[in-house]
Structures are given as structure tokens and as C-alpha cells.
Design a protein around this motif. Structure first.
Motif, PDB file in Angstrom:
ATOM      1  N   GLN A 108      11.018  21.403  10.129  1.00  0.00           N
ATOM      2  CA  GLN A 108      10.684  22.169   8.937  1.00  0.00           C
ATOM      3  C   GLN A 108       9.283  22.745   9.054  1.00  0.00           C
ATOM      4  OE1 GLN A 108      10.935  19.343   5.735  1.00  0.00           O
ATOM      5  NE2 GLN A 108       9.180  18.138   6.434  1.00  0.00           N
ATOM      6  N   SER A 167      -1.713  25.180   9.107  1.00  0.00           N
ATOM      7  CA  SER A 167      -2.141  25.668   7.799  1.00  0.00           C
ATOM      8  C   SER A 167      -3.585  26.148   7.867  1.00  0.00           C
ATOM      9  CB  SER A 167      -2.008  24.558   6.754  1.00  0.00           C
ATOM     10  OG  SER A 167      -2.923  23.507   7.039  1.00  0.00           O
ATOM     11  N   ARG A 225       3.031  29.436   4.214  1.00  0.00           N
ATOM     12  CA  ARG A 225       4.489  29.605   4.193  1.00  0.00           C
ATOM     13  C   ARG A 225       4.901  31.063   4.058  1.00  0.00           C
ATOM     14  NH1 ARG A 225       8.514  26.096   4.011  1.00  0.00           N
ATOM     15  NH2 ARG A 225      10.570  26.895   3.423  1.00  0.00           N
ATOM     16  N   SER A 266       4.011  20.916   6.082  1.00  0.00           N
ATOM     17  CA  SER A 266       3.719  20.541   4.693  1.00  0.00           C
ATOM     18  C   SER A 266       2.463  19.697   4.594  1.00  0.00           C
ATOM     19  CB  SER A 266       4.910  19.785   4.080  1.00  0.00           C
ATOM     20  OG  SER A 266       5.223  18.647   4.867  1.00  0.00           O
ATOM     21  N   ASP A 267       2.169  18.926   5.634  1.00  0.00           N
ATOM     22  CA  ASP A 267       0.961  18.107   5.651  1.00  0.00           C
ATOM     23  C   ASP A 267      -0.193  18.900   6.249  1.00  0.00           C
ATOM     24  OD1 ASP A 267      -0.249  15.291   5.366  1.00  0.00           O
ATOM     25  OD2 ASP A 267      -0.704  15.779   7.458  1.00  0.00           O
TER      26      ASP A 267
END
Length: 427
Positions: free
Chosen positions: A140, A205, A120, A143-144
Motif C-alpha cells: 500500500q 512522504s 498521496r 502511511s507512516d
């Protein structure tokens, strides 16, 4: 009075020969458009490159050349010579002089677009243009573990929406024969357009990028070694290495000291570069090619002006009767020569005006294609001082080359009446 008479005579003469002069003016207009276009694109492309990253004080990577580190970390061009250890990144996080760090991990691709592993902090700290921050256009930030955020160009060109499934390819090339089809990613968000290489990135990520490579030590999946999605979510997947780090320094005066310390680090050979300095080196390399291209287009304009003079000289051989009539009505040789200067300068000025309109029309049409195909953002704007100079140079050049037929007309106007066409041609 004499100037208005000369202008009216010049306009009448040009209109009388409009069919022939129209083709010459068209050629000159196209050549001036090309000249203006090269200068415009040269300025805009440089501006676009310079605005690709701002607010970043240092880019840190494995020992490499400055340009190579800049190109693969910011512009996603080329490949890293090596990675830096995750433990080194953690040590940098402990340095109180560094305000923020953004990790970047490169390697895979998606339909020719570079996959970037990050977190992030990329959304929070990466800046472009006039210190503009990234923003989500839709959805967004991930997040996962198996979420993916797409750059604006990737989403637009490939037609992706929120919730679509994306299967990454192993390796950074445009064509890959091995895919991570066991772990599809879900599009959780799409970044707002920036007109920078960010638009051509696919962001996941660091842990997600690590998860899909478990069991891929040989470059292909080893049966029984890969993780399922559920097992990956329960595992500790801290990366062992990353590709590069973007850094922001709290006190700007310390930037050079931190850079020197990182470059001299004994634990691991690293390079820390200043983005602005590296960009300057890039334009030093490309600058000579820019001026060569600009010189070629200027030569095209000169060739078109030479064609204009050739046409005027050719027409002049058929205008001895016109000159004789003007002389009989009291026109001086200077006025006759002035007509040629006005004609040549007027045509060059008309070509410059038409070229300006034609180029701005081309910018309006081509700007969306350039942004989509090349990621280069150009916009309609007022001409710069250099562009005004190029436009002003066209009628000035027309005035100078117009001296050739003007001097010849002045000599013809000084001859006594009764000289034949043969003498005029010889003069």
C-alpha cells in the motif's frame, strides 16, 4: 509464360551460386536489420518519452529553462537550480482555477535511484501513457512517517519485498559517502510497472524527507540536533521548500492564463511549463542526431547493395558461356537482362524479409533488458508506414542497382556467337 521461365531460370542460377551469394545476402540482411532497428527504436523511444507524463497541464518550479525543469521533475535527470517556497505552494492550492496539485521534493538517492518526496496526491493524479493512472503492484501507499514506496524497476533490480529496510543516501549522485542510517525506511508498497521514469523512483512522504534532514543544515549530521524516530513522529515537519509542482487545470482554456500569471509572479521567480511543448523542444534538439544516425545506417545498406552488384559483375565474367547457351535456345537479350534484375531484386527482397524476422526476434529478446536497464518500454507491434517504406525501399534499391549488371548482360546477349571471353570481358 515468359515470366515464369525467367523466374525459374533466376532461381536455378541463384541456387547454383548459393555459397557466394549467401554471404552477400547475410551482409545485406544485417545492414537492413540495423536500419529497421534504428527506425524502430527511434519511434519507440520517442513514444516512451511522450507517454511518461499525461494529464498534467503545468509543471511549476523555480525559474529555469523549460527542458531543465521537465528533465529533473519528470525524468529525474539533472538538478533544480533552486526550490520554491512551501508558502507559494499553499497559495497555489487556494487558486480555484487549479483542479489539483502534486508536490515533488527531490534531493536524496538510494543506490543511484532518485528519492522523491510527495504525498498521496501523486498516486491519485499522476498519469502516463493514454491517461493511465498509477496502481500499487504490492502493498500500500506509505502511511507512516518512515514508510517508502518503490518503483517497479527499483524493487525488481534490488530484490526488495514488502517489509524490507531501506537506508537513503544524502545527495542525488550514484555514489554517496553519507547515509541517513539513523532513520531506516520500511518498504510499504511497490508500484505496478509503467515503463516510465516512475519505475525508477523511490517515494517517501514530504514529512519523512524533512525528518531525516533535521540537523543536516551543514550537509552532515550535527550531534544532538537530529531527531529520533519517535520524536520525529511527534514533531511538526511541514517542508519549507519543495522542488516542483505538477498541476491539473479544471478548465483547459485557462491554462495559458495561469501559466502567464505564474511566470510573472512578483513574490517569487517561478517557471510554469506545458509538458507537451517542452517535450517537443526536446525532440527538436535530438531530432537532428536521430536523422544522422538513420542516414549512417542507410549508407550501410547502400554499401551492402554495392557489394551485391560487385559480386554479380564478378560472376558475370564467368557466365558468357551460359549466356551463349541461352541465346542459342532462343532467349532474347531482354530476357537475359531480366534474369539479372530478378536475381538482384530477389536477393534484396529476401534480405528484407529475413531482416524483419531477425529484428522482431531481437525485440522479443532485448525488450525486458531495455525496460530494466534503461526504463524504455518497447513492444512487438505491426510496422508503421515509415518502416514499411524502408522495407519496400530495399528491393526497389536492389532493382535499381541491378540495372548495372542487367545492361551489361543485355549488351553481351546482343553480340554474335563466337565472341571470346576476352571480348566479353572488354564489353
Amino acid at each position: 509464360m515468359r515470366l515464369s521461365l525467367a523466374l525459374s531460370l533466376a532461381v536455378a542460377s541463384l541456387w547454383h551460386r548459393r555459397r557466394i551469394l549467401l554471404l552477400v545476402t547475410l551482409t545485406l540482411t544485417l545492414s537492413v536489420t540495423l536500419l529497421l532497428g534504428v527506425q524502430y527504436l527511434r519511434t519507440e523511444v520517442r513514444q516512451s518519452f511522450n507517454q511518461s507524463v499525461s494529464g498534467t497541464d503545468l509543471i511549476i518550479g523555480a525559474r529555469s529553462g523549460e527542458l531543465n525543469l521537465l528533465l529533473y521533475s519528470v525524468f529525474h535527470i539533472g538538478h533544480a537550480t533552486n526550490n520554491l517556497r512551501w508558502s507559494t505552494f499553499q497559495d497555489l492550492e487556494q487558486d480555484q482555477r487549479i483542479d489539483w496539485l502534486v508536490p515533488l521534493s527531490l534531493g536524496d538517492s538510494y543506490q543511484g535511484y532518485r528519492v522523491v518526496g510527495t504525498d498521496r496526491r501523486f498516486l491519485e493524479h499522476y498519469q502516463y501513457g493514454d491517461e493511465q493512472r498509477l496502481a500499487m503492484g504490492e502493498g500500500q501507499w506509505f502511511s507512516d512517517l518512515f514508510d517508502v514506496v518503490l518503483g517497479a524497476q527499483v524493487a525488481r533490480k534490488l530484490g526488495h519485498n514488502i517489509g524490507d529496510k531501506v537506508i537513503l543516501s544524502h545527495g542525488g549522485g550514484r555514489t554517496s559517502f553519507v547515509s541517513h542510517d539513523q532513520h531506516p525506511f520500511r518498504v510499504s508498497g511497490i508500484l505496478a510497472p509503467t515503463g516510465t521514469p516512475v519505475d525508477r523512483g523511490v517515494y517517501v512522504s514530504l514529512e519523512g524527507l524533512e525528518a531525516i534532514h533535521v540537523g543536516w543544515e551543514a550537509g552532515i549530521p550535527t550531534p544532538g540536533r537530529t531527531l529520533s524516530a519517535d520524536a520525529a513522529r511527534e514533531s511538526s515537519l511541514a517542508p519549507k521548500t519543495i522542488t516542483a509542482v505538477l498541476a491539473g487545470v479544471e478548465r483547459q482554456i485557462l491554462t495559458f492564463r495561469i501559466q502567464r500569471e505564474i511566470n510573472q509572479m512578483a513574490a517569487e521567480p517561478l517557471s510554469a511549463i506545458l509538458p507537451g511543448v517542452a517535450l517537443s523542444q526536446l525532440w527538436q534538439v535530438l531530432g537532428q542526431f536521430e536523422f544522422i544516425l538513420l542516414g549512417i545506417t542507410a549508407f550501410v545498406v547502400v554499401t551492402s547493395l554495392a557489394g551485391l552488384v560487385t559480386v554479380l559483375l564478378t560472376l558475370q565474367s564467368h557466365r558468357h558461356q551460359e549466356i551463349a547457351v541461352l541465346r542459342a535456345n532462343g532467349a532474347s537479350p531482354t530476357l537475359i537482362a531480366g534474369l539479372y534484375l530478378l536475381e538482384c531484386t530477389g536477393l534484396a527482397l529476401l534480405a528484407a524479409v529475413l531482416a524483419s524476422g531477425l529484428w522482431y526476434l531481437a525485440v522479443a529478446v532485448l525488450a525486458p533488458w531495455l525496460l530494466e536497464a534503461w526504463g524504455v518500454a518497447i513492444a512487438l507491434r505491426a510496422p508503421t508506414l515509415a518502416e514499411w517504406g524502408l522495407l519496400a525501399a530495399v528491393p526497389v534499391a536492389g532493382l535499381l542497382v541491378g540495372l548495372i549488371p542487367a545492361i551489361r548482360a543485355w549488351r553481351m546477349g546482343r553480340r554474335p556467337a563466337g565472341w571470346g571471353a576476352a571480348e566479353d570481358m572488354a564489353g
